[in-house]
Design a protein around this motif. Structure first.
Motif, mmCIF file in Angstrom:
data_model
loop_
_atom_site.group_PDB
_atom_site.id
_atom_site.type_symbol
_atom_site.label_atom_id
_atom_site.label_comp_id
_atom_site.label_asym_id
_atom_site.label_seq_id
_atom_site.Cartn_x
_atom_site.Cartn_y
_atom_site.Cartn_z
ATOM 1 N N UNK A 120 0.855 -1.198 0.000
ATOM 2 C CA UNK A 120 0.000 0.000 0.000
ATOM 3 C C UNK A 120 0.886 1.241 0.000
ATOM 4 N N UNK A 121 0.420 2.279 -0.664
ATOM 5 C CA UNK A 121 1.166 3.527 -0.739
ATOM 6 C C UNK A 121 0.241 4.700 -0.455
ATOM 7 N N UNK A 122 0.795 5.698 0.215
ATOM 8 C CA UNK A 122 0.078 6.920 0.575
ATOM 9 C C UNK A 122 0.442 8.008 -0.433
ATOM 10 N N UNK A 123 -0.540 8.495 -1.188
ATOM 11 C CA UNK A 123 -0.311 9.552 -2.172
ATOM 12 C C UNK A 123 -0.696 10.911 -1.596
ATOM 13 N N UNK A 124 -0.199 11.156 -0.410
ATOM 14 C CA UNK A 124 -0.495 12.366 0.347
ATOM 15 C C UNK A 124 0.137 13.605 -0.290
ATOM 16 N N UNK A 125 -0.602 14.705 -0.256
ATOM 17 C CA UNK A 125 -0.041 16.000 -0.650
ATOM 18 C C UNK A 125 0.740 16.589 0.534
ATOM 19 N N UNK A 126 1.676 17.437 0.239
ATOM 20 C CA UNK A 126 2.399 18.211 1.254
ATOM 21 C C UNK A 126 3.158 17.310 2.229
ATOM 22 N N UNK A 127 3.633 16.165 1.736
ATOM 23 C CA UNK A 127 4.357 15.250 2.590
ATOM 24 C C UNK A 127 5.866 15.362 2.449
ATOM 25 N N UNK A 128 6.348 16.469 1.908
ATOM 26 C CA UNK A 128 7.787 16.661 1.780
ATOM 27 C C UNK A 128 8.322 16.310 0.403
ATOM 28 N N UNK A 129 7.495 15.691 -0.450
ATOM 29 C CA UNK A 129 7.909 15.387 -1.815
ATOM 30 C C UNK A 129 6.668 15.392 -2.695
ATOM 31 N N UNK A 130 6.861 15.543 -3.997
ATOM 32 C CA UNK A 130 5.733 15.541 -4.921
ATOM 33 C C UNK A 130 5.100 14.150 -4.917
ATOM 34 N N UNK A 131 3.772 14.048 -4.759
ATOM 35 C CA UNK A 131 3.149 12.722 -4.749
ATOM 36 C C UNK A 131 3.400 11.974 -6.052
ATOM 37 N N UNK A 132 3.591 10.672 -5.940
ATOM 38 C CA UNK A 132 3.726 9.856 -7.137
ATOM 39 C C UNK A 132 2.413 9.846 -7.910
#
Length: 295
Positions: free
Chosen positions: A211-223
């Motif tokens: 599972x992967x988290x495609x969160x915004x504003x997590x320190x890197x551009x979301x995949x």
């Protein structure tokens, strides 16, 4: 009409089938029942319920302040109204391993298809925050064992989340993930990895759906979803995307009402009454009432 007619067991089997297919399953995050219904209506294969979202909706930061009963209630409200699987964030399991087992059972009762349990200390932090700390590997493993032993429906999906990358490094996170799988976890959720290469290493090392988290504003551009597919991950969630979109519109709307003195210029951006009534199935409720009257 008054609730989903699809049994929880069928939703769990549907989730397991999706995971077994090897295809990417994308779960947008719902911030209330209505948004969950909109997600399902749009054709998504499931709904995600984020712990960060539940806390934010209660006016709280995501630092472990919500309780099991609050999370189970929100999960139940959402799961009972949609025909698709619902996955909920169960934080650290809400206590010791026995508490984790009880959490699994209450979430089963709530009708959700699965949940994830993480290895952070209490009080926890948002996984993309600075200062994340994890419990030792043995306690983390006992949480997952407790979850597996507490499960009554074998189709309920147990997702083991590790935040160890930020706290103790990638190798330790992979070692934990492998131990979680050996303990019976169905899916592994490596949180806050730092590069495509780290996601690839996890995929190579762990032989269950990831599972992967495609969160915004997590320190890197979301995949992108295409990148996630190429990595071979089976489950992708957007925990806060819809809430952030909605709250951005709310903030703009409040400012406009106070400054302009009318909502006239905003009406073209609103969900129409007809669209809301269709989503809420007013016609279905009317037919139900008529059937009651007609006998």
């Amino acid at each position: 009409m008054l609730a989903s007619a699809v049994p929880a067991t069928d939703k769990r089997r549907a989730l397991r089938s999706q995971l077994a297919s090897g295809e990417l399953t994308v779960l947008p995050g719902a911030f209330n029942v209505l948004s969950a219904q909109a997600i399902a209506r749009a054709g998504a294969h499931g709904v995600y319920v984020s712990g960060h979202m539940i806390a934010a909706d209660m006016g709280l930061p995501d630092i472990g302040l919500t309780t099991l009963s609050e999370v189970a209630q929100r999960a139940s409200q959402i799961a009972r109204m949609v025909d698709v699987p619902v996955i909920v964030d169960a934080d650290t399991g809400f206590g010791e391993p026995a508490n984790t087992a009880r959490s699994i059972q209450l979430l089963e009762d709530a009708g959700v298809a699965g949940c994830h349990i993480e290895d952070q200390i209490n009080p926890k932090r948002c996984g993309h925050s600075a200062g994340v700390e994890v419990v030792d590997a043995e306690l983390a493993l006992r949480r997952i064992r407790g979850a597996v032993l507490g499960r009554r429906d074998p189709d309920f999906v147990i997702i083991a989340r590790t935040d160890a990358r930020a706290a103790v490094g990638l190798d330790a996170a992979i070692e934990r993930a492998q131990a979680f799988v050996a303990a019976g976890a169905d899916v592994v959720f490596p949180e806050a990895l730092r590069s495509l290469e780290e996601y690839r290493r996890f995929r190579e090392a762990v032989d269950v759906p990831l599972m992967i988290n495609l969160n915004e504003f997590g320190g890197r551009v979301p995949l992108t979803q295409a990148e996630v597919r190429d990595l071979g991950y089976q489950l992708a969630v957007y925990p806060m995307t819809l809430m952030r979109l909605a709250m951005g519109a709310v903030a703009d709307g409040i400012r406009h009402l106070l400054d302009a003195g009318s909502q006239h210029a905003l009406m073209g951006r609103m969900q129409t009454r007809d669209a809301l009534y269709e989503l809420l199935d007013y016609d279905g409720h009317a037919r139900f009432d008529q059937q009651v009257i007609d006998g």
